[in-house]
Design a protein around this motif. Sequence first.
Motif, PDB file in Angstrom:
ATOM      1  N   PRO A   1       8.618  15.409  12.870  1.00  0.00           N
ATOM      2  CA  PRO A   1       9.615  14.989  11.879  1.00  0.00           C
ATOM      3  C   PRO A   1       9.292  13.611  11.306  1.00  0.00           C
ATOM      4  O   PRO A   1       8.666  12.772  11.961  1.00  0.00           O
ATOM      5  N   PHE A   2       9.731  13.377  10.081  1.00  0.00           N
ATOM      6  CA  PHE A   2       9.446  12.134   9.382  1.00  0.00           C
ATOM      7  C   PHE A   2      10.675  11.714   8.589  1.00  0.00           C
ATOM      8  O   PHE A   2      11.667  12.442   8.515  1.00  0.00           O
ATOM      9  N   ASP A   3      10.594  10.553   7.960  1.00  0.00           N
ATOM     10  CA  ASP A   3      11.694  10.007   7.173  1.00  0.00           C
ATOM     11  C   ASP A   3      11.496  10.391   5.709  1.00  0.00           C
ATOM     12  O   ASP A   3      10.565   9.915   5.058  1.00  0.00           O
ATOM     13  N   PHE A   4      12.370  11.247   5.181  1.00  0.00           N
ATOM     14  CA  PHE A   4      12.257  11.673   3.788  1.00  0.00           C
ATOM     15  C   PHE A   4      12.356  10.496   2.817  1.00  0.00           C
ATOM     16  O   PHE A   4      11.816  10.558   1.714  1.00  0.00           O
ATOM     17  N   THR A   5      13.044   9.437   3.218  1.00  0.00           N
ATOM     18  CA  THR A   5      13.192   8.300   2.313  1.00  0.00           C
ATOM     19  C   THR A   5      11.900   7.511   2.162  1.00  0.00           C
ATOM     20  O   THR A   5      11.754   6.723   1.229  1.00  0.00           O
ATOM     21  N   ARG A   6      10.952   7.723   3.059  1.00  0.00           N
ATOM     22  CA  ARG A   6       9.691   6.989   3.008  1.00  0.00           C
ATOM     23  C   ARG A   6       8.507   7.879   2.657  1.00  0.00           C
ATOM     24  O   ARG A   6       7.364   7.422   2.629  1.00  0.00           O
ATOM     25  N   GLU A   7       8.753   9.149   2.421  1.00  0.00           N
ATOM     26  CA  GLU A   7       7.674  10.079   2.082  1.00  0.00           C
ATOM     27  C   GLU A   7       8.002  10.778   0.765  1.00  0.00           C
ATOM     28  O   GLU A   7       9.147  11.185   0.541  1.00  0.00           O
ATOM     29  N   PRO A   8       7.024  10.958  -0.116  1.00  0.00           N
ATOM     30  CA  PRO A   8       7.278  11.620  -1.410  1.00  0.00           C
ATOM     31  C   PRO A   8       7.321  13.138  -1.264  1.00  0.00           C
ATOM     32  O   PRO A   8       6.548  13.872  -1.870  1.00  0.00           O
ATOM     33  N   LEU A   9       8.236  13.627  -0.422  1.00  0.00           N
ATOM     34  CA  LEU A   9       8.322  15.050  -0.107  1.00  0.00           C
ATOM     35  C   LEU A   9       9.738  15.562  -0.362  1.00  0.00           C
ATOM     36  O   LEU A   9      10.721  14.852  -0.132  1.00  0.00           O
ATOM     37  N   ASP A  10       9.826  16.810  -0.817  1.00  0.00           N
ATOM     38  CA  ASP A  10      11.118  17.411  -1.133  1.00  0.00           C
ATOM     39  C   ASP A  10      11.674  18.261   0.011  1.00  0.00           C
ATOM     40  O   ASP A  10      12.888  18.401   0.144  1.00  0.00           O
ATOM     41  N   ALA A  11      10.797  18.845   0.803  1.00  0.00           N
ATOM     42  CA  ALA A  11      11.229  19.752   1.861  1.00  0.00           C
ATOM     43  C   ALA A  11      10.115  19.851   2.893  1.00  0.00           C
ATOM     44  O   ALA A  11       8.988  19.400   2.666  1.00  0.00           O
ATOM     45  N   ALA A  12      10.439  20.458   4.022  1.00  0.00           N
ATOM     46  CA  ALA A  12       9.455  20.599   5.092  1.00  0.00           C
ATOM     47  C   ALA A  12       9.771  21.840   5.910  1.00  0.00           C
ATOM     48  O   ALA A  12      10.923  22.283   5.975  1.00  0.00           O
TER      49      ALA A  12
ATOM     50  N   ARG B   1       3.189   5.805  -3.042  1.00  0.00           N
ATOM     51  CA  ARG B   1       4.352   6.579  -3.474  1.00  0.00           C
ATOM     52  C   ARG B   1       4.440   6.627  -4.998  1.00  0.00           C
ATOM     53  O   ARG B   1       4.777   7.665  -5.578  1.00  0.00           O
ATOM     54  N   LEU B   2       4.129   5.516  -5.638  1.00  0.00           N
ATOM     55  CA  LEU B   2       4.158   5.480  -7.095  1.00  0.00           C
ATOM     56  C   LEU B   2       3.094   6.401  -7.689  1.00  0.00           C
ATOM     57  O   LEU B   2       3.344   7.115  -8.669  1.00  0.00           O
ATOM     58  N   ALA B   3       1.905   6.411  -7.073  1.00  0.00           N
ATOM     59  CA  ALA B   3       0.838   7.292  -7.547  1.00  0.00           C
ATOM     60  C   ALA B   3       1.239   8.754  -7.391  1.00  0.00           C
ATOM     61  O   ALA B   3       1.020   9.578  -8.286  1.00  0.00           O
ATOM     62  N   ALA B   4       1.847   9.086  -6.243  1.00  0.00           N
ATOM     63  CA  ALA B   4       2.279  10.465  -6.011  1.00  0.00           C
ATOM     64  C   ALA B   4       3.368  10.868  -7.001  1.00  0.00           C
ATOM     65  O   ALA B   4       3.377  11.993  -7.520  1.00  0.00           O
ATOM     66  N   ALA B   5       4.297   9.940  -7.276  1.00  0.00           N
ATOM     67  CA  ALA B   5       5.361  10.240  -8.233  1.00  0.00           C
ATOM     68  C   ALA B   5       4.793  10.448  -9.632  1.00  0.00           C
ATOM     69  O   ALA B   5       5.251  11.314 -10.386  1.00  0.00           O
ATOM     70  N   THR B   6       3.771   9.681  -9.982  1.00  0.00           N
ATOM     71  CA  THR B   6       3.145   9.817 -11.292  1.00  0.00           C
ATOM     72  C   THR B   6       2.459  11.166 -11.438  1.00  0.00           C
ATOM     73  O   THR B   6       2.596  11.852 -12.455  1.00  0.00           O
TER      74      THR B   6
ATOM     75  N   ARG C   1       0.835  -1.209   0.000  1.00  0.00           N
ATOM     76  CA  ARG C   1       0.000   0.000   0.000  1.00  0.00           C
ATOM     77  C   ARG C   1       0.867   1.255   0.000  1.00  0.00           C
ATOM     78  O   ARG C   1       0.593   2.219  -0.719  1.00  0.00           O
ATOM     79  N   ASP C   2       1.930   1.230   0.815  1.00  0.00           N
ATOM     80  CA  ASP C   2       2.836   2.382   0.856  1.00  0.00           C
ATOM     81  C   ASP C   2       3.524   2.571  -0.494  1.00  0.00           C
ATOM     82  O   ASP C   2       3.637   3.690  -0.999  1.00  0.00           O
ATOM     83  N   GLY C   3       3.964   1.463  -1.097  1.00  0.00           N
ATOM     84  CA  GLY C   3       4.641   1.558  -2.391  1.00  0.00           C
ATOM     85  C   GLY C   3       3.732   2.062  -3.492  1.00  0.00           C
ATOM     86  O   GLY C   3       4.134   2.908  -4.314  1.00  0.00           O
TER      87      GLY C   3
END
Length: 304
Positions: free
Chosen positions: A141-152, A86-91, A81-83
């Motif tokens: 705070p969160f893990d940038f490697t697991r979230e489709p985010l560039d900055a916070a 993330r793929l949908a957000a990247a698309t 579900r997470d993957g």
Amino acid sequence: MDDAIVPGRLSVPSLSALAAFEAAARHSSFTRAAEELNLTQGAVSRQVAHLEEVLGVSLFERVKKRVSLTVAGAAYAAEVRDGLSRLAAATVSAMAFRGAAGVLNLAILPTFGTRWLIPRLPRFTEAHPGITINFATKLVPFDFTREPLDAAVHFGDPVWPGARLHRLMGEEIVPVASPALVARFGLSEPADMLKAPLLQQSTRPRAWANWLEEQGLPPQRALMGPRFEQFAMVSQAAVAGLGLAIVPRFLVEEELRSGALVIPVERSLIGREGYYLVYPEEKASLPTVAAFRDWLLAECAPSA
């Protein structure tokens, strides 16, 4: 070629198989998954069965016409579900590049975003009309490697492993209340604050304790009172007369100007923590991140 496997250096289940499994896991039903995906129940069942064969584990327990996730299935469903998310957000982000200079996926603190950042954004879009900003709300705070985010935008100490931080501003904390509540409890001295209900902000559990201790008052009642998740909710509760709030002054300037809130005792507290722009080291050179960083730091400069 088998529909459930994509050939390559690493065999990975196809998106159709993963989508069928995720839907079946979410609904605990092959039939409802089939309805959602516009497939037959048999097609979903075959996709899941072949996925189990590829993985070598059972993902569902089947009892008569009911299915439920196994322990392995539940763990795999969360990752799938997470993957897929993330793929949908990247698309969506990739599609947004059509006719644009780029996309910035930004996490913001909700009240900071609505009260301070968004009113200033027209100046950014005027200077960078080709950049689209997508917003997400993150309170911690969160893990940038697991979230489709560039900055916070982060509040707290300048600590975020693997990321660069730029201090934006500090904050002045003040007690505020509705005029009616001030009159009701006769709030005019620091000790009077202990007469009224103290509204709590869940991510700032020591806010009242710090203020009371600064005034030389006992902090025993500091955690007693209704608790809210966001400053916007706390300030509106104060406007409604539910109690005293302790908030950053710049987040309630509008209510202070209108008279909906007043500062009953002009005793502010300057916190050691601050607001920071944060982004991963590997995204420092992205044009969208660099443009937003430079603009935001200029906005937060003393002369801005």
